[in-house]
Design a protein around this motif. Structure first.
Motif, short mmCIF file in Angstrom:
data_model
loop_
_atom_site.label_atom_id
_atom_site.label_comp_id
_atom_site.label_asym_id
_atom_site.label_seq_id
_atom_site.Cartn_x
_atom_site.Cartn_y
_atom_site.Cartn_z
N THR A 177 0.84 -1.20 0.00
CA THR A 177 0.00 0.00 0.00
C THR A 177 0.87 1.25 0.00
O THR A 177 0.60 2.22 -0.73
CB THR A 177 -0.92 0.01 1.24
OG1 THR A 177 -1.77 -1.14 1.19
CG2 THR A 177 -1.78 1.27 1.26
N GLU A 178 1.93 1.21 0.80
CA GLU A 178 2.87 2.35 0.85
C GLU A 178 3.58 2.53 -0.49
O GLU A 178 3.78 3.67 -0.94
CB GLU A 178 3.89 2.13 1.96
CG GLU A 178 3.30 2.22 3.35
CD GLU A 178 4.29 1.80 4.43
OE1 GLU A 178 5.43 1.45 4.06
OE2 GLU A 178 3.92 1.82 5.62
N ALA A 180 2.39 1.72 -3.43
CA ALA A 180 1.42 2.27 -4.38
C ALA A 180 1.26 3.78 -4.18
O ALA A 180 1.08 4.53 -5.14
CB ALA A 180 0.07 1.57 -4.21
N GLU A 181 1.37 4.20 -2.92
CA GLU A 181 1.25 5.63 -2.63
C GLU A 181 2.45 6.43 -3.13
O GLU A 181 2.37 7.64 -3.32
CB GLU A 181 1.08 5.83 -1.12
CG GLU A 181 -0.27 5.33 -0.60
CD GLU A 181 -0.36 5.37 0.91
OE1 GLU A 181 0.69 5.67 1.54
OE2 GLU A 181 -1.45 5.10 1.46
N LEU A 182 3.58 5.73 -3.33
CA LEU A 182 4.77 6.41 -3.84
C LEU A 182 4.70 6.68 -5.34
O LEU A 182 5.51 7.44 -5.87
CB LEU A 182 6.03 5.58 -3.53
CG LEU A 182 6.42 5.48 -2.05
CD1 LEU A 182 7.65 4.59 -1.89
CD2 LEU A 182 6.72 6.87 -1.49
N LYS A 183 3.75 6.01 -6.00
CA LYS A 183 3.55 6.34 -7.42
C LYS A 183 2.97 7.74 -7.51
O LYS A 183 1.96 8.05 -6.88
CB LYS A 183 2.58 5.35 -8.07
CG LYS A 183 3.15 3.97 -8.33
CD LYS A 183 2.25 3.17 -9.26
CE LYS A 183 0.89 2.92 -8.64
NZ LYS A 183 0.01 2.17 -9.55
N GLN A 184 3.58 8.57 -8.30
CA GLN A 184 3.10 9.94 -8.46
C GLN A 184 2.17 9.99 -9.67
O GLN A 184 2.55 10.38 -10.77
CB GLN A 184 4.29 10.89 -8.64
CG GLN A 184 5.30 10.79 -7.50
CD GLN A 184 6.55 11.60 -7.77
OE1 GLN A 184 6.48 12.81 -8.00
NE2 GLN A 184 7.70 10.93 -7.76
N GLU A 185 0.93 9.52 -9.43
CA GLU A 185 -0.02 9.36 -10.53
C GLU A 185 -0.26 10.67 -11.29
O GLU A 185 -0.51 10.66 -12.49
CB GLU A 185 -1.34 8.82 -10.00
CG GLU A 185 -1.26 7.41 -9.42
CD GLU A 185 -1.05 6.36 -10.51
OE1 GLU A 185 -1.08 6.71 -11.70
OE2 GLU A 185 -0.83 5.19 -10.15
N LYS A 207 6.24 9.51 -12.80
CA LYS A 207 5.39 8.89 -11.79
C LYS A 207 6.10 7.75 -11.05
O LYS A 207 5.75 7.40 -9.92
CB LYS A 207 4.08 8.38 -12.40
CG LYS A 207 4.27 7.27 -13.41
CD LYS A 207 2.96 6.91 -14.14
CE LYS A 207 1.99 6.23 -13.23
NZ LYS A 207 0.82 5.69 -13.95
N ASP A 230 -2.04 -5.50 -7.92
CA ASP A 230 -1.60 -4.11 -7.98
C ASP A 230 -0.19 -4.06 -7.40
O ASP A 230 0.01 -3.71 -6.25
CB ASP A 230 -2.56 -3.23 -7.18
CG ASP A 230 -2.31 -1.74 -7.38
OD1 ASP A 230 -1.56 -1.38 -8.32
OD2 ASP A 230 -2.86 -0.93 -6.61
#
Length: 395
Positions: A177-178, A180-185, A207, A230
């Motif tokens: 989860t962390e 995925a949050e590091l992806k700069q969508e 990203k 994911d």
């Protein structure tokens, strides 16, 4: 001098050794416990005990058990032949005191046999025999205690494992989860990473910059929402490391999704292959086999896979089961198809996969299209079985 036959006798049965006698002694204790709780004047209680003995509710180690069963069967049959009278018939003119009931007579007859087989008390035997009996009983008691201790340790171990597994499960979920949050969508464009190995490669998508800086073995990200997939996609110079390591390079039995070592994500191959474990928890490619059902594919025909250099949307083409074949077997091996040496070879591979596919998606590819293959272990097959999803890049 001690009489050997008397010393080794219980309920009319003689035992040749002290060990046999100790087993008989335990059986006799069981019988005496049953006798204390049994009302032999009650036909229903006798019949119930007979059923329990015949079904093996009580464990006997010697023939004393068979003797006791025969005794109860005989009493039960006697009750069936001569049911006890519930009240005295007046026409006989006999008072209750003036005659014995059938039940009383038959019970006394059977009990007379029981008395003939009455066991001796421990104190009736000599000191040596008493010591042997006590020693045998203590051994049994020790065995029971050790068994209970073993079972308790097994339970504690199982509970500990479940707690540890739950902790790892939660930790793993939090880590991804962390990530995925590091992806700069929302970050558009690309960025050049200034390091020696990247000088001949395209710039990295902004990203994925943070993720790539944390671990430069990152090559992409795959997402299939309906399968709860994911994850970052990793790659090393062999196909073993990420079988049991995660993005943070910690040991993890879930492993990671990783790209075949022979693929080149910076310059996409005809077919890039991704591997992942089929975890029972659903992690990694644990739910990929949802695509085995056509109605699932109809609702989820596309998924996304980005390399760190470009984004991508893919349409599912083929879904099939295969396996890892012996090196000398002449058969289509999907895991060897990365680049086709010719147009003919490309279409030959397409035909082979179309023939193996579980259903027709209507999606086809032409020479020059870019494909991706997702591969995981197949629980429907044994050993080397694999479940495979092949898709074509459409955007």
């Amino acid at each position: 001098m001690t009489n050997t036959v008397e010393t080794y006798e219980i309920r009319g049965r003689r035992f040749r050794t002290k060990a046999d006698y100790a087993r008989g002694f335990r059986d006799n204790q069981t019988i005496e416990r049953i006798e204390r709780e049994l009302d032999k004047t009650d036909p229903e209680a006798v019949a119930s005990l007979r059923t329990e003995l015949e079904r093996g509710r009580y464990h006997f180690e010697t023939l004393l058990g068979d003797d006791y069963l025969e005794e109860i069967i005989e009493l039960d049959e006697e009750y069936k032949r001569n049911p006890p009278l519930k009240e005295e018939p007046k026409k006989r003119g006999l008072s209750h005191k003036g005659r014995k009931s059938v039940t009383e007579s038959s019970s006394q007859g059977i009990q007379g046999k029981t008395k003939a087989k009455k066991s001796k008390e421990l104190s009736d035997y000599d000191d040596d025999m008493q010591k042997e009996i006590i020693k045998a009983l203590k051994r049994d008691q020790l065995k029971r205690r050790l068994l209970l201790l073993f079972l308790a340790l097994c339970i504690l171990g199982s509970v500990g494992y479940l707690v540890f597994y739950f902790f790892l499960y939660e930790k793993n979920d939090m880590e991804y989860t962390e990530l995925a949050e590091l992806k700069q969508e929302d970050a558009g464009g690309t960025v050049v990473i200034n390091y020696e190995e990247a000088k001949d490669k395209p710039p990295v998508l902004k990203k994925y910059e943070t993720l790539y800086q944390k671990n430069r073995r990152l090559v992409g990200w795959i997402k299939i929402d309906a399968c709860n997939i994911d994850y970052p996609v990793m790659q090393t110079s062999n196909n073993d490391y990420y079988l049991d390591h995660n993005y943070n390079q910690d040991y993890d039995k879930n492993g990671s999704i990783f790209m075949d070592k022979d693929c080149t994500p910076a310059f996409p191959n005809d077919n890039m292959i991704l591997y992942g474990h089929h975890m029972k928890s659903g992690k990694m490619f644990g739910n990929l086999n949802y695509y085995a059902k056509k109605d699932f594919w109809e609702k989820n025909p596309n998924f996304t896979f980005d390399t760190i250099y470009e984004t991508g949307t893919y349409a599912v083409m083929y879904v099939f089961r295969s396996k890892i074949y012996a090196q000398d077997e002449i058969v289509f091996k999907y895991y060897q198809f990365i680049d086709a040496s010719s147009e003919d070879e490309f279409y030959s591979n397409m035909d082979a996969m179309a023939e193996m596919s579980l259903y027709d998606t209507g999606v086809t590819a032409v020479y020059g299209d870019k494909l991706i293959t997702l591969s995981t272990c197949d629980n429907a097959e044994s050993g080397e079985g694999r479940f495979v999803v092949v898709a074509k890049k459409i955007g």
